[in-house]
Design an enzyme around this catalytic site. Structure first.
Site, PDB file in Angstrom:
ATOM      1  CG  ASP B 206      -1.943   1.045   1.268  1.00 19.44           C
ATOM      2  OD1 ASP B 206      -2.747   1.059   0.323  1.00 19.44           O
ATOM      3  OD2 ASP B 206      -1.971   1.855   2.217  1.00 19.44           O
ATOM      4  CD  GLU B 236      -2.365   2.187  -3.516  1.00 19.99           C
ATOM      5  OE1 GLU B 236      -3.484   2.677  -3.738  1.00 19.99           O
ATOM      6  OE2 GLU B 236      -1.792   2.287  -2.411  1.00 19.99           O
ATOM      7  CG  ASP B 319      -8.144   2.603  -3.162  1.00 25.02           C
ATOM      8  OD1 ASP B 319      -8.803   2.821  -2.138  1.00 25.02           O
ATOM      9  OD2 ASP B 319      -6.927   2.317  -3.151  1.00 25.02           O
TER      10      ASP B 319
END
Lengths: 478, 478
Positions: B206, B236, B319
């Site tokens: 992340d 990410e 997301d």
């Protein structure tokens, strides 16, 4: 109800350890921002003691005749005393984590030393997972019923606003569990079972009266004893404890009714009143020999003998000034009190450092680091006395399990008998500063040895004994 | 530097699961205060999905041709998305704890399905242990150097005052780690190693760019690969990722540059602009076939083939709005995009529920519960297409690992080739609403089968193919 307490406790000498301050091992990685070992204790800072440090000091502990350790909380907690539990299933990383407790239990058991942990089940902490969820989600929390919360928002850290949740004595750092919620009950019972299975020998229960629910503690006991019928369950109850000592909740309690008279009597001349008034004991009035004898006779018979033999008798703790300081630093008072504690009925519990005369006022000062590197500061007379009398206790069933009978109590001279089956011991305490002559006429004739001085004492009809001032004599039949 | 990415990823079809919403098992005890399964998602409430629910739905997952699962965070966290990590070593109790992950990994591996977890290492949460210590002790905390904190006091929950610590995008719920502190680095690396040893197959990282420190990720990679050289490390990174893709940090990244053109092109007619503008993708302009072909050619060659083959190609995620909703609910656009995703170079990643046409706007709506009990709502055409094309991909090395070469791109008609060693596949996409005729003259002569319609197609000199409107054709040499 049939009352049964663990036999091993009746023969136990406990040692209470405050984990952040007993000993550090180099094998446990430490955070960088710690106090130096031995700095004056503060409410917030850590000194970095750990459980592997305890493993490395088991020689010292065993040398005291100790065969059980009661640890102040060891679970992950954002506080140096670790009463603010953050995770009940993890030993604090600074203490070495669960692996360190594994090593400690195994090493202690290998020496015949049992391990009792402090169970803080009334309240959690602000960082505790389910409470944290309440703080994050408010009324939307999945764990809404785990605490007594509302109206929202809660104010966990801002003292200027109402917390809006129940907390221990209104301390918002310690949100109180809602133990009416089944999931909470199951959680706490599971914690108890988890550590029993891990291998601990019992639980000291923090403020258990504040979970005002007999059925909670009855089930707690059932589950703990199902895993180990010999587990010791001892509650922190400062006052009358009959409610919890019916055989279906606790085995015994922390014997604070033992503590206060010991301060009052042996420390009568030098009590530090201003200190005690802000200590866990509160104000203590001096007590004569006569009053002390009567009071301790009463304490020994408050509960059935099976329970009295398993009481945890303490002179001080992490919650009080140290005994030595509470009596104004008089080491003779401390030694007399230790001698009484080690020859009274119930399991003596030594608070770490007391054996070397470590001083300390009320919390946090009573939590000083053990001065391993400064043996010059140790009171060797006190240390020797402790070793002598724990040895005597272990060698003499009467000192462990015997009845307590006062034979004489007058003018600073106390004589009491401990008898159990064929075993007997007689203790004389001269609390005057001058030598006194004690009559031994109540003792059976024969040859005795004083466990303190080592001298042999012949008792025949009309025998008397010279007892130096401020000195205990512990006579055991040869 | 020699660049090596895991071979299994090149042949993988991923399935992204948002754990609170995929499936519930009755074997995991649940908190009482949950939303009903299928209620409209909110920012704060839980619906109680768990990892044993995933175990119980492995038949469905396997039926999709999926052989790798990427889980959104599963560690103990006071948030339904679990990005607010409370304990990195514990799977959330509501998900079933570490035991449930054990069962899941074992069951998945037994079916040849790999498991990748989401590693949220840039920031912790307000309840995280070491941060909790900062809140409790302030400047006296042992963990003062774990975060970027000060001046004191901190204000973790009161938005009216400055937080006084660094947090992710200024969100005080997410205090940022100070990864310059060695203990923090070691902690995070240890977490990575712990779960690798537990048996996971890789890490999705992340916001790793926010740990702006190549040496941190280089050591992270060394430790992870030391435990499992085949581990997948995927970052990410929404933009250019060359910095991290030199062979010494990540294997690949989440391929958002793949995502936007797929929205822009297949959804060109129906894009929901107001939705995308508040979604993770941001505003998306329609894109012609010509532009799309050029862009995807570029995307396929942005990095060395070894990396491109291991990219995580996604149409949507937790997301973003779901693809179907982002394109205004046009199922034909969704199916064309899925067909493209499943026949493009790089590892396709299906977002749970997309296979049945589950709709959903931006967070939190894109996190709806999987409607297991409402099969009537499932888009069976989409589900069938997914199964057909994952099967085709697994059967055809060219679809897995082949190069991507556009043969024709004009007027809503796209033809591209995938070739790898002796294997080849050809894909035609008619994005017009009317049927079109595609020239197959660039294809080698022979007999092909369309993996979508199942029809056989003979290709000879001058061959053409009628392609219905809004339809993909995937031709594989028989």
């Amino acid at each position: 109800m049939d009352i049964r307490t663990p036999d091993w406790v009746k023969d136990a000498v406990f040692y209470q350890i405050f984990p952040d301050r007993f000993a550090r091992s180099t094998r446990v990685p430490k955070a960088t921002h710690l106090q130096d070992w031995g700095d004056a204790p503060t409410f917030h800072r850590y000194q970095g003691g750990d459980l592997l440090g305890v493993v490395e000091r088991l020689d010292h502990i065993a040398s005291l005749g100790v065969n059980a350790i009661y640890f102040c909380p060891v679970f992950q907690s954002a506080s140096n005393h670790r009463y603010h539990t953050h995770d009940y299933y993890q030993v604090d990383p600074m203490l070495g984590g669960n692996a360190a407790l594994r090593e400690l239990i195994d090493a202690a058991h290998a020496r015949g030393i049992r391990v009792v942990l402090d169970g803080v089940f009334n309240h959690a902490s602000r960082g505790f997972f389910q409470f944290s969820d309440l703080l994050e989600q408010g009324e939307d929390s999945a764990y809404l019923d785990w605490f007594h919360a509302g109206p929202f928002p809660l104010s966990p850290y801002d003292d200027a606003r109402p917390a809006n949740y129940e907390a221990w004595w209104g301390n918002r750092a310690l949100p109180k569990f809602n133990t009416d919620t089944l999931a909470v009950r199951e959680f706490l019972w599971d914690v108890a079972e988890f550590w029993m299975r891990f291998g601990i020998d019992g639980w000291r229960l923090d403020v258990p009266n504040e979970i005002d629910d007999d059925s909670f503690w009855q089930e707690f006991r059932r589950r703990v004893k199902a895993i180990n019928p010999d587990a010791y369950i001892v509650g922190e109850i400062w006052g009358d404890a009959h409610r919890w000592l019916q055989g279906d909740q606790f085995d015994a309690v922390m014997n604070y009714p033992f503590t206060r008279p010991c301060l009052a009597h042996f420390g009568a001349r030098t009590l530090d009143h201003s200190m005690n008034e802000v200590s866990g004991t509160g104000h203590v009035d001096p007590m004569t020999t006569e009053a002390f004898a009567a009071r301790m006779t009463e304490v020994a018979s408050t509960y059935p003998l099976e329970i009295v033999q398993a009481q945890l008798n303490l002179l001080d703790s992490h919650d009080t000034a140290r005994y030595l300081s509470a009596v104004g630093g008089d080491a003779t008072a401390h030694r007399l009190a230790l001698a009484f504690q080690l020859t009274y009925v119930g399991a003596p519990c030594l608070y770490y450092g007391d054996e070397i005369g470590l001083p300390g006022g009320p919390d946090p000062d009573c939590r000083r680091a053990f001065p391993w590197d400064d043996e010059g500061s140790w009171d060797m007379d006190t240390l020797t006395l402790v070793r002598q009398l724990t040895a005597a206790r272990h060698a003499c069933p009467a000192l462990q399990r015997g009845t307590f009978e006062v034979l004489h109590a007058q003018n600073d001279l106390l004589l009491y008998a401990r008898t159990h089956l064929g075993s007997a011991a007689y203790v004389v305490m001269n609390t005057a500063t001058r030598a006194q002559v004690a009559s031994l006429s109540a003792l059976p004739a024969g040859t005795y040895r004083d466990a303190v001085s080592g001298r042999t004492v012949q008792v025949a009809s009309g025998a008397v004994l010279d007892v130096p001032g401020r000195t205990p004599v512990v006579l055991i039949r040869d």
